[in-house]
Design a protein around this motif. Structure first.
Motif, mmCIF file in Angstrom:
data_model
loop_
_atom_site.group_PDB
_atom_site.id
_atom_site.type_symbol
_atom_site.label_atom_id
_atom_site.label_comp_id
_atom_site.label_asym_id
_atom_site.label_seq_id
_atom_site.Cartn_x
_atom_site.Cartn_y
_atom_site.Cartn_z
ATOM 1 N N UNK A 222 0.488 12.557 -7.378
ATOM 2 C CA UNK A 222 0.978 11.685 -8.458
ATOM 3 C C UNK A 222 1.683 10.452 -7.890
ATOM 4 N N UNK A 223 1.299 10.058 -6.713
ATOM 5 C CA UNK A 223 1.974 8.942 -6.042
ATOM 6 C C UNK A 223 1.847 7.641 -6.833
ATOM 7 N N UNK A 224 0.646 7.345 -7.303
ATOM 8 C CA UNK A 224 0.452 6.101 -8.048
ATOM 9 C C UNK A 224 1.262 6.115 -9.353
ATOM 10 N N UNK A 225 1.302 7.243 -10.024
ATOM 11 C CA UNK A 225 2.096 7.347 -11.248
ATOM 12 C C UNK A 225 3.579 7.096 -10.958
ATOM 13 N N UNK A 226 4.042 7.645 -9.832
ATOM 14 C CA UNK A 226 5.447 7.452 -9.462
ATOM 15 C C UNK A 226 5.724 5.982 -9.172
ATOM 16 N N UNK A 227 4.798 5.305 -8.486
ATOM 17 C CA UNK A 227 4.994 3.887 -8.184
ATOM 18 C C UNK A 227 5.048 3.055 -9.458
ATOM 19 N N UNK A 228 4.223 3.400 -10.445
ATOM 20 C CA UNK A 228 4.211 2.639 -11.692
ATOM 21 C C UNK A 228 5.522 2.792 -12.445
ATOM 22 N N UNK A 229 5.986 4.030 -12.634
ATOM 23 C CA UNK A 229 7.224 4.235 -13.403
ATOM 24 C C UNK A 229 8.428 3.682 -12.640
ATOM 25 N N UNK A 230 8.335 3.653 -11.300
ATOM 26 C CA UNK A 230 9.433 3.056 -10.529
ATOM 27 C C UNK A 230 9.460 1.545 -10.720
ATOM 28 N N UNK A 231 8.284 0.933 -10.846
ATOM 29 C CA UNK A 231 8.215 -0.508 -11.074
ATOM 30 C C UNK A 231 8.842 -0.919 -12.399
ATOM 31 N N UNK A 232 8.736 -0.079 -13.411
ATOM 32 C CA UNK A 232 9.286 -0.437 -14.722
ATOM 33 C C UNK A 232 10.733 0.021 -14.886
ATOM 34 N N UNK A 233 11.352 0.464 -13.783
ATOM 35 C CA UNK A 233 12.785 0.729 -13.807
ATOM 36 C C UNK A 233 13.207 2.174 -13.860
#
Length: 323
Positions: A222-233
């Protein structure tokens, strides 16, 4: 009609905001716990194998702990059965033997006494050996009268001190006690407790490694999912939460499997253990986990699963950087 002041309106708005955040936090926890459980159910074979590995790691220290707990109960029974045998002089008659028994019973540290006359001792000896005919041909009874004493304090040092004092009583020929086997049993029990503690620590680390490796693979998937939610704060606590619930579910499932294995194993071994103890004239049975033991087992397994997940996620979140 009274008008609400701005300060009261601000306090009420602040309480409403805090209450909304609290309800939102609870809803997210509930959603993450259900989502993590559903993810485990989507892969039943892999989840079951992970839980089984955790269960196997928990069964050995828990089973050893149960065995030592039963040995502790047996040790208490042996303490209660600790006795001294006081042999009286050969020429002591029945009346004098009774007076000596009363004198021994009055001494400090003596809980109870039982007089065995020379005739009673011979009868017990004949019955134990099955040599009634051969011993009946003896010209006289070679056995002296004896007094069996139960000490108040079964500690070896206290029993030895009591025996030294009883040897000074007039009419006493010898005081016999054997504490070597009891000391060996206690040393073995202490060794078992230390071995059990060491195994519990080692297998606890094994549970952390099993859960940590499983959660590490889930984080990578789920690395990509984690990067996305981290980008939005999203904070690390927000990202970490579903994986922590997954680790807790793994630990709880492993604890339940370990509980089942211990219960089945105890029932399977109950009959041969009882037969072995009966052959030595004792009664011994493996104690069950009980309510407190079951709660401790499930609580420790869940905590280990949660801790293993927390270590794995925290380590990998530090390496994930949004691109």
């Amino acid at each position: 009609m009274s008008r609400e002041t701005p300060s009261r309106r601000g306090a009420r708005a602040q309480r409403a905001t805090a209450g909304g955040r609290w309800r939102s936090w609870l809803r997210h926890h509930r959603a993450m716990s259900l989502d993590s459980a559903s993810r485990l159910l989507r892969h039943p074979v892999g989840s079951l194998l992970t839980m089984l590995a955790i269960a196997i790691a928990l069964v050995l220290p828990a089973g050893l702990w149960l065995t030592l707990d039963g040995a502790r109960l047996l040790d208490a029974e042996l303490d209660e059965s600790a006795t001294l045998t006081v042999y009286l002089e050969k020429d002591v008659g029945a009346d004098e033997a009774g007076r000596i028994e009363q004198a021994l019973a009055a001494r400090e540290g003596v809980a109870s006494t039982r007089l065995i006359t020379a005739a009673e001792g011979m009868a017990e000896f004949q019955q134990a050996l099955g040599l009634e005919d051969a011993l009946a041909r003896l010209p006289g009874n070679p056995l002296p009268a004896s007094v069996v004493i139960h000490p108040q304090d079964p500690a070896p040092a206290a029993v030895q001190g009591l025996a030294d004092g009883l040897e000074t009583v007039a009419g006493v020929e010898e005081v016999r006690l054997d504490l070597a086997w009891l000391e060996r049993l206690r040393h073995l029990a202490e060794l078992g407790r230390r071995v059990g503690l060491g195994l519990a620590v080692l297998f606890g680390l094994g549970v952390l490694l099993v859960v940590g490796n499983t959660i590490r693979l889930a984080v990578e998937n789920r690395r990509q999912e984690i990067e996305v939610v981290t980008l939005i704060g999203a904070t690390h606590a927000f990202v970490r939460r579903p994986f922590l619930y997954s680790g807790a579910w793994y630990g709880l499932g492993g604890g339940l499997l370990a509980w089942g294995l211990l219960t089945l194993g105890g029932d399977w071994l109950a009959a041969p253990i009882a037969a072995l103890a009966a052959s030595y004239g004792a009664s011994f049975a493996l104690p069950g986990l009980g309510l407190a033991g079951s709660a401790m087992l499930l609580g420790c397994s869940t905590l280990l699963g949660w801790l293993g997940a927390w270590i794995a996620v925290s380590r990998h979140l530090a390496q994930i950087r949004p691109r």
